[in-house]
Write a protein that holds these residues in place. Structure first.
Motif, PDB file in Angstrom:
ATOM      1  N   ALA A 108      20.648   5.239 -23.190  1.00 22.14           N
ATOM      2  CA  ALA A 108      20.751   4.180 -24.192  1.00 22.14           C
ATOM      3  C   ALA A 108      21.510   4.672 -25.419  1.00 22.14           C
ATOM      4  O   ALA A 108      22.389   3.971 -25.942  1.00 22.14           O
ATOM      5  CB  ALA A 108      19.360   3.684 -24.580  1.00 22.14           C
ATOM      6  N   LYS A 109      21.214   5.892 -25.883  1.00 20.90           N
ATOM      7  CA  LYS A 109      21.866   6.438 -27.070  1.00 20.90           C
ATOM      8  C   LYS A 109      23.371   6.609 -26.847  1.00 20.90           C
ATOM      9  O   LYS A 109      24.162   6.443 -27.768  1.00 20.90           O
ATOM     10  CB  LYS A 109      21.234   7.774 -27.461  1.00 20.90           C
ATOM     11  CG  LYS A 109      21.741   8.318 -28.783  1.00 20.90           C
ATOM     12  CD  LYS A 109      20.853   9.443 -29.267  1.00 20.90           C
ATOM     13  CE  LYS A 109      21.277   9.957 -30.614  1.00 20.90           C
ATOM     14  NZ  LYS A 109      21.074   9.027 -31.715  1.00 20.90           N
ATOM     15  N   ALA A 110      23.754   6.886 -25.612  1.00 20.42           N
ATOM     16  CA  ALA A 110      25.175   7.057 -25.290  1.00 20.42           C
ATOM     17  C   ALA A 110      25.905   5.725 -25.170  1.00 20.42           C
ATOM     18  O   ALA A 110      27.113   5.690 -24.963  1.00 20.42           O
ATOM     19  CB  ALA A 110      25.320   7.843 -23.983  1.00 20.42           C
ATOM     20  N   GLY A 111      25.168   4.622 -25.286  1.00 21.86           N
ATOM     21  CA  GLY A 111      25.793   3.309 -25.199  1.00 21.86           C
ATOM     22  C   GLY A 111      26.023   2.844 -23.769  1.00 21.86           C
ATOM     23  O   GLY A 111      26.864   1.983 -23.520  1.00 21.86           O
ATOM     24  N   LEU A 112      25.265   3.402 -22.838  1.00 22.71           N
ATOM     25  CA  LEU A 112      25.465   3.095 -21.428  1.00 22.71           C
ATOM     26  C   LEU A 112      24.319   2.293 -20.820  1.00 22.71           C
ATOM     27  O   LEU A 112      24.212   2.178 -19.603  1.00 22.71           O
ATOM     28  CB  LEU A 112      25.642   4.399 -20.634  1.00 22.71           C
ATOM     29  CG  LEU A 112      26.854   5.246 -21.044  1.00 22.71           C
ATOM     30  CD1 LEU A 112      26.793   6.611 -20.385  1.00 22.71           C
ATOM     31  CD2 LEU A 112      28.142   4.537 -20.693  1.00 22.71           C
ATOM     32  N   GLU A 158      12.462  10.082 -21.858  1.00 27.85           N
ATOM     33  CA  GLU A 158      13.398  10.716 -22.789  1.00 27.85           C
ATOM     34  C   GLU A 158      14.821  10.699 -22.229  1.00 27.85           C
ATOM     35  O   GLU A 158      15.778  10.435 -22.959  1.00 27.85           O
ATOM     36  CB  GLU A 158      12.968  12.149 -23.072  1.00 27.85           C
ATOM     37  CG  GLU A 158      11.718  12.240 -23.926  1.00 27.85           C
ATOM     38  CD  GLU A 158      11.207  13.655 -24.071  1.00 27.85           C
ATOM     39  OE1 GLU A 158      11.825  14.598 -23.511  1.00 27.85           O
ATOM     40  OE2 GLU A 158      10.179  13.831 -24.733  1.00 27.85           O
ATOM     41  N   LEU A 159      14.961  10.974 -20.943  1.00 28.82           N
ATOM     42  CA  LEU A 159      16.291  10.964 -20.328  1.00 28.82           C
ATOM     43  C   LEU A 159      16.884   9.559 -20.339  1.00 28.82           C
ATOM     44  O   LEU A 159      18.088   9.397 -20.578  1.00 28.82           O
ATOM     45  CB  LEU A 159      16.212  11.515 -18.899  1.00 28.82           C
ATOM     46  CG  LEU A 159      15.891  13.008 -18.806  1.00 28.82           C
ATOM     47  CD1 LEU A 159      15.613  13.392 -17.358  1.00 28.82           C
ATOM     48  CD2 LEU A 159      16.998  13.844 -19.395  1.00 28.82           C
ATOM     49  N   GLY A 160      16.061   8.549 -20.111  1.00 30.71           N
ATOM     50  CA  GLY A 160      16.526   7.169 -20.209  1.00 30.71           C
ATOM     51  C   GLY A 160      17.000   6.849 -21.614  1.00 30.71           C
ATOM     52  O   GLY A 160      17.975   6.119 -21.810  1.00 30.71           O
ATOM     53  N   ARG A 184       2.036  14.584 -13.853  1.00 23.15           N
ATOM     54  CA  ARG A 184       2.645  13.254 -13.750  1.00 23.15           C
ATOM     55  C   ARG A 184       2.980  12.710 -15.134  1.00 23.15           C
ATOM     56  O   ARG A 184       4.033  12.091 -15.329  1.00 23.15           O
ATOM     57  CB  ARG A 184       1.711  12.302 -13.011  1.00 23.15           C
ATOM     58  CG  ARG A 184       1.622  12.615 -11.531  1.00 23.15           C
ATOM     59  CD  ARG A 184       0.685  11.697 -10.810  1.00 23.15           C
ATOM     60  NE  ARG A 184       1.210  10.338 -10.835  1.00 23.15           N
ATOM     61  CZ  ARG A 184       0.476   9.255 -10.688  1.00 23.15           C
ATOM     62  NH1 ARG A 184      -0.829   9.347 -10.528  1.00 23.15           N
ATOM     63  NH2 ARG A 184       1.027   8.067 -10.700  1.00 23.15           N
ATOM     64  N   LYS A 185       2.096  12.910 -16.100  1.00 21.24           N
ATOM     65  CA  LYS A 185       2.359  12.455 -17.473  1.00 21.24           C
ATOM     66  C   LYS A 185       3.574  13.163 -18.050  1.00 21.24           C
ATOM     67  O   LYS A 185       4.424  12.533 -18.694  1.00 21.24           O
ATOM     68  CB  LYS A 185       1.141  12.703 -18.360  1.00 21.24           C
ATOM     69  CG  LYS A 185       0.004  11.756 -18.115  1.00 21.24           C
ATOM     70  CD  LYS A 185      -1.155  12.068 -19.043  1.00 21.24           C
ATOM     71  CE  LYS A 185      -2.360  11.193 -18.737  1.00 21.24           C
ATOM     72  NZ  LYS A 185      -3.495  11.522 -19.613  1.00 21.24           N
ATOM     73  N   LYS A 186       3.668  14.472 -17.824  1.00 21.66           N
ATOM     74  CA  LYS A 186       4.807  15.241 -18.324  1.00 21.66           C
ATOM     75  C   LYS A 186       6.106  14.748 -17.680  1.00 21.66           C
ATOM     76  O   LYS A 186       7.120  14.575 -18.363  1.00 21.66           O
ATOM     77  CB  LYS A 186       4.593  16.723 -18.029  1.00 21.66           C
ATOM     78  CG  LYS A 186       5.695  17.604 -18.545  1.00 21.66           C
ATOM     79  CD  LYS A 186       5.431  19.061 -18.246  1.00 21.66           C
ATOM     80  CE  LYS A 186       6.591  19.910 -18.729  1.00 21.66           C
ATOM     81  NZ  LYS A 186       6.433  21.310 -18.355  1.00 21.66           N
ATOM     82  N   ASP A 187       6.065  14.500 -16.373  1.00 21.61           N
ATOM     83  CA  ASP A 187       7.232  13.999 -15.662  1.00 21.61           C
ATOM     84  C   ASP A 187       7.655  12.632 -16.192  1.00 21.61           C
ATOM     85  O   ASP A 187       8.843  12.376 -16.414  1.00 21.61           O
ATOM     86  CB  ASP A 187       6.928  13.917 -14.161  1.00 21.61           C
ATOM     87  CG  ASP A 187       8.128  13.487 -13.349  1.00 21.61           C
ATOM     88  OD1 ASP A 187       9.158  14.189 -13.381  1.00 21.61           O
ATOM     89  OD2 ASP A 187       8.027  12.443 -12.675  1.00 21.61           O
ATOM     90  N   THR A 188       6.685  11.771 -16.438  1.00 24.56           N
ATOM     91  CA  THR A 188       6.972  10.427 -16.966  1.00 24.56           C
ATOM     92  C   THR A 188       7.607  10.512 -18.340  1.00 24.56           C
ATOM     93  O   THR A 188       8.603   9.829 -18.620  1.00 24.56           O
ATOM     94  CB  THR A 188       5.689   9.579 -17.012  1.00 24.56           C
ATOM     95  OG1 THR A 188       5.187   9.451 -15.675  1.00 24.56           O
ATOM     96  CG2 THR A 188       5.952   8.205 -17.589  1.00 24.56           C
ATOM     97  N   ARG A 189       7.067  11.358 -19.221  1.00 23.87           N
ATOM     98  CA  ARG A 189       7.641  11.528 -20.569  1.00 23.87           C
ATOM     99  C   ARG A 189       9.081  12.005 -20.487  1.00 23.87           C
ATOM    100  O   ARG A 189       9.956  11.519 -21.217  1.00 23.87           O
ATOM    101  CB  ARG A 189       6.810  12.524 -21.381  1.00 23.87           C
ATOM    102  CG  ARG A 189       5.663  11.925 -22.126  1.00 23.87           C
ATOM    103  CD  ARG A 189       5.073  12.896 -23.139  1.00 23.87           C
ATOM    104  NE  ARG A 189       4.704  14.173 -22.550  1.00 23.87           N
ATOM    105  CZ  ARG A 189       3.530  14.454 -22.003  1.00 23.87           C
ATOM    106  NH1 ARG A 189       2.589  13.540 -21.964  1.00 23.87           N
ATOM    107  NH2 ARG A 189       3.283  15.645 -21.504  1.00 23.87           N
ATOM    108  N   GLU A 190       9.329  12.964 -19.590  1.00 21.54           N
ATOM    109  CA  GLU A 190      10.677  13.500 -19.443  1.00 21.54           C
ATOM    110  C   GLU A 190      11.655  12.411 -18.988  1.00 21.54           C
ATOM    111  O   GLU A 190      12.764  12.300 -19.513  1.00 21.54           O
ATOM    112  CB  GLU A 190      10.671  14.649 -18.444  1.00 21.54           C
ATOM    113  CG  GLU A 190      12.011  15.330 -18.313  1.00 21.54           C
ATOM    114  CD  GLU A 190      11.951  16.498 -17.360  1.00 21.54           C
ATOM    115  OE1 GLU A 190      11.773  16.272 -16.145  1.00 21.54           O
ATOM    116  OE2 GLU A 190      12.087  17.636 -17.839  1.00 21.54           O
ATOM    117  N   LYS A 191      11.244  11.591 -18.042  1.00 19.74           N
ATOM    118  CA  LYS A 191      12.107  10.517 -17.553  1.00 19.74           C
ATOM    119  C   LYS A 191      12.386   9.485 -18.636  1.00 19.74           C
ATOM    120  O   LYS A 191      13.510   8.983 -18.748  1.00 19.74           O
ATOM    121  CB  LYS A 191      11.487   9.861 -16.328  1.00 19.74           C
ATOM    122  CG  LYS A 191      11.532  10.749 -15.108  1.00 19.74           C
ATOM    123  CD  LYS A 191      10.801  10.141 -13.940  1.00 19.74           C
ATOM    124  CE  LYS A 191      10.831  11.074 -12.743  1.00 19.74           C
ATOM    125  NZ  LYS A 191      10.013  10.561 -11.643  1.00 19.74           N
TER     126      LYS A 191
END
Length: 71
Positions: A25-29, A19-21, A10-17
């Protein structure tokens, strides 16, 4: 032991999500509607299937945004 494995997954899944978020943000969206973001991603997934040229083009754009020559 089983509970520990589940907790780590669950911790690994949360970290991945998270990072994807961050990529959104980095894409300006950050402030776009979720439906638009999902539509963009689904469209991109369809365009990438079997199109190595498009994959390479988008990878180069992303790598440049990260400040790398290639990734």
């Amino acid at each position: 032991m089983r509970r520990s494995d589940t907790s780590e997954a669950r911790k690994k899944d949360t970290r991945e999500k998270i990072e994807l978020g961050g990529l959104i943000a980095k894409a300006g969206l950050r402030y776009e509607k979720r439906a638009l973001l999902l539509g963009l991603l689904i469209d991109a997934a369809h365009r990438l299937r079997g199109d190595e040229t498009e994959r390479e083009r988008l990878t180069a754009i992303g790598a440049k945004a990260f400040g790398h020559e290639s990734e």
